[in-house]
Design a protein around this motif. Structure first.
Motif, mmCIF file in Angstrom:
data_model
loop_
_atom_site.group_PDB
_atom_site.id
_atom_site.type_symbol
_atom_site.label_atom_id
_atom_site.label_comp_id
_atom_site.label_asym_id
_atom_site.label_seq_id
_atom_site.Cartn_x
_atom_site.Cartn_y
_atom_site.Cartn_z
ATOM 1 N N ASP A 200 69.680 10.871 9.551
ATOM 2 C CA ASP A 200 69.360 11.638 10.764
ATOM 3 C C ASP A 200 68.090 10.711 11.251
ATOM 4 O OD1 ASP A 200 67.414 12.055 8.521
ATOM 5 O OD2 ASP A 200 67.481 14.495 8.738
ATOM 6 N N HIS A 201 67.054 10.100 10.655
ATOM 7 C CA HIS A 201 65.938 9.559 11.000
ATOM 8 C C HIS A 201 66.787 8.162 11.918
ATOM 9 C CE1 HIS A 201 63.010 11.745 9.264
ATOM 10 N NE2 HIS A 201 63.428 11.450 7.809
ATOM 11 N N PHE B 190 68.290 9.356 15.197
ATOM 12 C CA PHE B 190 67.251 9.653 16.347
ATOM 13 C C PHE B 190 66.486 8.452 16.852
ATOM 14 C CE2 PHE B 190 62.911 10.793 17.281
ATOM 15 C CZ PHE B 190 63.031 11.677 18.053
ATOM 16 N N HIS C 26 54.657 9.813 13.373
ATOM 17 C CA HIS C 26 54.964 10.394 12.200
ATOM 18 C C HIS C 26 53.881 9.800 11.120
ATOM 19 C CE1 HIS C 26 56.058 6.577 10.209
ATOM 20 N NE2 HIS C 26 56.710 6.213 11.348
ATOM 21 N N GLU D 53 63.587 20.285 8.330
ATOM 22 C CA GLU D 53 64.892 19.662 8.377
ATOM 23 C C GLU D 53 65.465 20.189 9.499
ATOM 24 O OE1 GLU D 53 66.015 17.158 6.433
ATOM 25 O OE2 GLU D 53 63.651 17.165 5.659
ATOM 26 N N ILE E 81 64.017 18.621 12.673
ATOM 27 C CA ILE E 81 64.557 17.164 12.788
ATOM 28 C C ILE E 81 65.900 17.269 13.386
ATOM 29 C CG2 ILE E 81 65.178 15.385 11.336
ATOM 30 C CD1 ILE E 81 62.900 15.802 9.707
ATOM 31 N N SER F 230 65.811 17.861 17.205
ATOM 32 C CA SER F 230 65.407 16.742 17.982
ATOM 33 C C SER F 230 66.668 15.654 18.109
ATOM 34 C CB SER F 230 64.243 16.178 16.946
ATOM 35 O OG SER F 230 64.719 15.286 15.943
ATOM 36 N N GLY G 246 58.326 12.525 16.753
ATOM 37 C CA GLY G 246 57.960 12.112 15.573
ATOM 38 C C GLY G 246 56.821 12.562 14.667
ATOM 39 N N HIS H 27 59.262 14.432 12.681
ATOM 40 C CA HIS H 27 59.786 13.522 11.539
ATOM 41 C C HIS H 27 58.802 13.077 10.442
ATOM 42 C CE1 HIS H 27 64.019 12.452 13.377
ATOM 43 N NE2 HIS H 27 63.438 13.046 14.126
ATOM 44 N N GLY I 128 59.190 15.033 7.501
ATOM 45 C CA GLY I 128 60.432 14.761 6.769
ATOM 46 C C GLY I 128 60.101 13.439 5.901
#
Length: 385
Positions: A215-216, A219, A253, A273, A276, A279, A304, A307, A310
């Motif tokens: 997912d990061h 994104f 972040h 989560e 995120i 996003s 950010g 995240h 996360g």
């Protein structure tokens, strides 16, 4: 008239791709990353071990079937009735050996003292032990080996984080499925060696976390793509926009990661989560219909922050010494930044070549935008149910 026809066809095409992306995602739920960790505090004092093991209740429940009545709720009574099973599981997956100049001995952990602890992402079972492994027949301990394979058979992304204390020095180590053996030279437990091991471990963990956290990555890709869809922009302008996005995302972040580690802010992991995932949806829609254009860095800055919470799940909730916390957070952040830069370096030439061929607006962005939105929608659905 031609514009309306193009917009209509593009919209229909995007909806078609979006629905297909959802179908693909529902058959690959394992693509979203997990955040499970277990924690192990171990102190060696005068050749006697004291320590505490923290296991997330959902993890231990899955490993040995704690939920006897199958009602999706694990009670304290179910835990205490399963002590023998829990102990057996831990004993078989956590091995400690100590060596002296004369012999090597297997350290058998004693019975645990049970308690529950609430951390930021879950309720944990605390297994505390004292006065373990006192081998009077051995000379001074010279080395220590630890093999930690807890839960790796169920979750490839699971991690064990060790905080080892000896001679007033605290050292941090990370166990993964592919790296679950650790050897510690007790003769060289200086502050310098502790710092070196922590820096290497947490930089590596930062890079792995960004590369395995789909997912990061999705994104990050969604933030970069709209830059190259602006047809009038020069490469120098696009590069400046790219630097703005990466910098904004990194600063944001880093702030929230630090705030969680120092326990200034606490947000339940389920909310983090879900945000995120949201996003990713917004960033994916911005790829199809660029709304922010040169202001995409604001999206990177805003989300950010989310995240960062996360990222904190990978190393949070440990009771380290103050200096150790700063070192670990800094090293982890550096690893995340290196991971991001590697990703950007890898995809930048491809995006620029597609930009020159003018395929990025007509083909790539609608496909990737719909797929990214599909990723986010599925993750949001998965994390809300």
């Amino acid at each position: 008239m031609k514009f309306h026809a193009y917009f209509f066809l593009k919209t229909r095409f995007t909806i078609f791709l979006f629905l297909n992306s959802l179908c693909l995602l529902f058959s690959h739920s394992a693509w979203s990353h997990t955040t499970a960790n277990h924690f192990f505090d171990l102190e060696l004092d005068s050749q006697i071990f004291n320590g505490e093991i923290l296991l997330a209740i959902p993890d231990i429940a899955h490993a040995i079937g704690l939920d006897a009545n199958k009602n999706d709720v694990v009670t304290w009574n179910e835990i205490t009735q399963s002590k023998n099973q829990i102990n057996t599981y831990v004993y078989s997956h956590l091995k400690i050996n100590v060596s002296s100049t004369t012999a090597t001995k297997n350290c058998v952990l004693p019975d645990f003292s049970y308690a529950l602890k609430d951390l930021s992402d879950s309720t944990y079972l605390s297994l505390e032990f004292k006065n373990a492994c006192s081998f009077k027949e051995l000379d001074k301990f010279e080395s220590l080996t630890i093999k930690d394979s807890l839960f790796f058979e169920y979750d490839d992304q699971h991690k064990g984080i060790l905080n080892f204390i000896h001679q007033n020095h605290s050292s941090a180590f990370i166990f993964t499925k592919d790296n679950n053996d650790l050897s510690i030279d007790l003769k060289d437990m200086s502050k310098q060696s502790a710092v070196k091991s922590a820096v290497i471990s947490f930089m590596h963990e930062g890079m792995v976390h960004i590369w395995s956290g789909y997912d990061h990555l999705v994104f990050l890709l969604a933030l970069i793509l709209p830059i190259f869809s602006i047809s009038t922009a020069r490469f120098s302008h696009q590069f400046i926009d790219l630097v703005k996005i990466i910098t904004a995302f990194s600063v944001a972040h880093s702030l929230t990661l630090s705030s969680v580690i120092f326990k200034w802010i606490t947000i339940p992991s389920r909310i983090v989560e879900s945000l995120i995932a949201l996003s990713v949806i917004i960033a994916g829609l911005n790829v199809i219909w660029p709304i922010f254009k040169h202001k995409t860095w604001l999206v990177g800055l805003g989300f950010g922050l989310i995240h960062g919470f996360g990222f904190a799940s990978a190393i949070g909730d440990l009771d380290w010494q103050q200096g150790q916390v700063l070192l670990n957070v800094f090293s982890f952040n550096v690893g995340v930044e290196i991971g991001q830069i590697v990703v950007v370096i890898f995809i930048l030439p491809l995006l620029w070549s597609l930009k020159k061929s003018k395929k990025i607006d007509t083909l790539l962005n609608p496909i990737l935008g719909a797929t990214i939105t599909g990723f986010g929608a599925f993750w949001l659905f998965e994390r809300l149910i």
